[in-house]
Write an enzyme that holds these catalytic residues in place. Sequence first.
Site, PDB file in Angstrom:
ATOM      1  CG  ASP A  10      -1.847   1.118   1.308  1.00 59.83           C
ATOM      2  OD1 ASP A  10      -2.918   0.963   0.395  1.00 59.83           O
ATOM      3  OD2 ASP A  10      -1.831   2.061   1.868  1.00 59.83           O
ATOM      4  CD  GLU A  62      12.132 -16.022  -6.803  1.00 61.89           C
ATOM      5  OE1 GLU A  62      11.866 -16.075  -8.112  1.00 61.89           O
ATOM      6  OE2 GLU A  62      13.292 -15.281  -6.710  1.00 61.89           O
TER       7      GLU A  62
HETATM    8  C1  NOJ Z   1      -4.425   3.275   0.355  1.00 60.01           C
HETATM    9  C2  NOJ Z   1      -5.668   2.722   0.692  1.00 60.01           C
HETATM   10  O1  NOJ Z   1      -5.829   2.386  -0.570  1.00 60.01           O
HETATM   11  C3  NOJ Z   1      -6.506   3.789   1.277  1.00 60.01           C
HETATM   12  O2  NOJ Z   1      -7.727   3.034   1.303  1.00 60.01           O
HETATM   13  C4  NOJ Z   1      -5.917   4.261   2.547  1.00 60.01           C
HETATM   14  O3  NOJ Z   1      -6.601   5.351   3.189  1.00 60.01           O
HETATM   15  C5  NOJ Z   1      -4.487   4.860   2.359  1.00 60.01           C
HETATM   16  N1  NOJ Z   1      -3.801   3.783   1.597  1.00 60.01           N
HETATM   17  C6  NOJ Z   1      -4.038   5.151   3.996  1.00 60.01           C
HETATM   18  O4  NOJ Z   1      -3.389   3.901   4.333  1.00 60.01           O
END
Ligand code: NOJ
Length: 417
Positions: A127, A183
Amino acid sequence: MHDFGYDVADYKDVDPVFGSLGDFDSLVEAAHTRGIDVLLDLVPCHTSIEHPWFREHPDWYIWRDEPNNWLSAFGGSAWSPLDGRYYLHSFYPEQPDLDWRNPEVVAAMQDVLRFWLERGAAGYRVDAIDRLLKDPQLRDDPPAAEPFGLPLSKEEAQLSLAHSRNAPDTGEALARIRAAVGERFMVGEVYLPARRWQPYLDAFDAVFAFELLHAAWDAEELRTAIAETTRERGAAWVLSNHDFGRLVTRFGADNARAAALLLLTLPGTAFLYQGDEIGQADGPGGERRYDRAGRDRFRHPMQWDSSPGGGFTGGEPWLPLVDPSQVNVEAQRDDPASTLTLVRELIRLRRSLPREFRLLDAADGVVAYARGDYLIAVNTTGEPLAVPRGAELVLETEAGVLEGDVLAAHGAAITGG
Ligand code: NOJ
């Protein structure tokens, strides 16, 4: 639940509202018996303010005596005061950014990465990874010199965002993540245009294609986004997710099948958001039960059958079901004309599409491309339009949308030969 789970207070457990580690194990096992792998969504760049690390290891976070001009993705300053200093949060104030220049942070997160792989995860969606490393001197973002290339808030668009994210040595931190993952598969959520993907692609298998995600349902916009993105290898195509809503609501019910056909025939990895297989719509607007930024409406449960809990739960779901009596898996499973059947056929077909990809010239309003001998045409308009086609019809969004070389309004088709 300050950010619907993106505020992690313990990286090695399951929040009791979702279940337990034992439930995770059962899920992975049940998926494996069906030939499905499970990827986890990992947030390495910030924790929750409630993570014990924030109290026990304040030096693992990023502090300043005074804020600089960096902005939070949700608006306003990225700095909040605490005990006479300010800590950095690229997102909500409850999500303090970790300092990935601190080797202890790297080691702790590598440990987390290994933990879930050992438990059976097939890899990660990583993320907000462009926020991993910032300028070590925490200098102000200078004024914007050129457009960023993806939509930004008005405030963000004034700045170059050169120091608050995507530091030049990001590749080194990404390599530490790759070292722990070995991997296994990793897709990065990188909020940068494709031309700036390089360090992320060196470490990850794929990167989400935000240019396509942000394109309107307009042939010219879609074509430009696809052309920009296919210059790079490693695109993870996505048209909807928990932050931007589902196909039916974003592009209109008329266009949702054509959008699914486009998504599943582009070259690379495709991510189809749960609910889109059956043409599920977003929930009602205005709901802010969990997310201050208003994204609850994209996050209603999957509808498996027509019962009040949609077959998702016999209990109380975190958000009500939207319209299980109208749209559900059970009703579509054996219907040859359903969206679910189309999506299944597309998933089956995409495995045999050749890697080779070429955008084709086509009438205004049409997106057309070739995958080897297969030709794909999408009519983004409400009028019938002539499209390039091969001799044989392979698949179409609805029976009869392609007649001769005329594709009906909102239709899409795959031809071959
Ligand atoms: C990206 C995520 O997709 C989103 O839902 C989130 O609010 C932010 N990261 C912060 O972690």
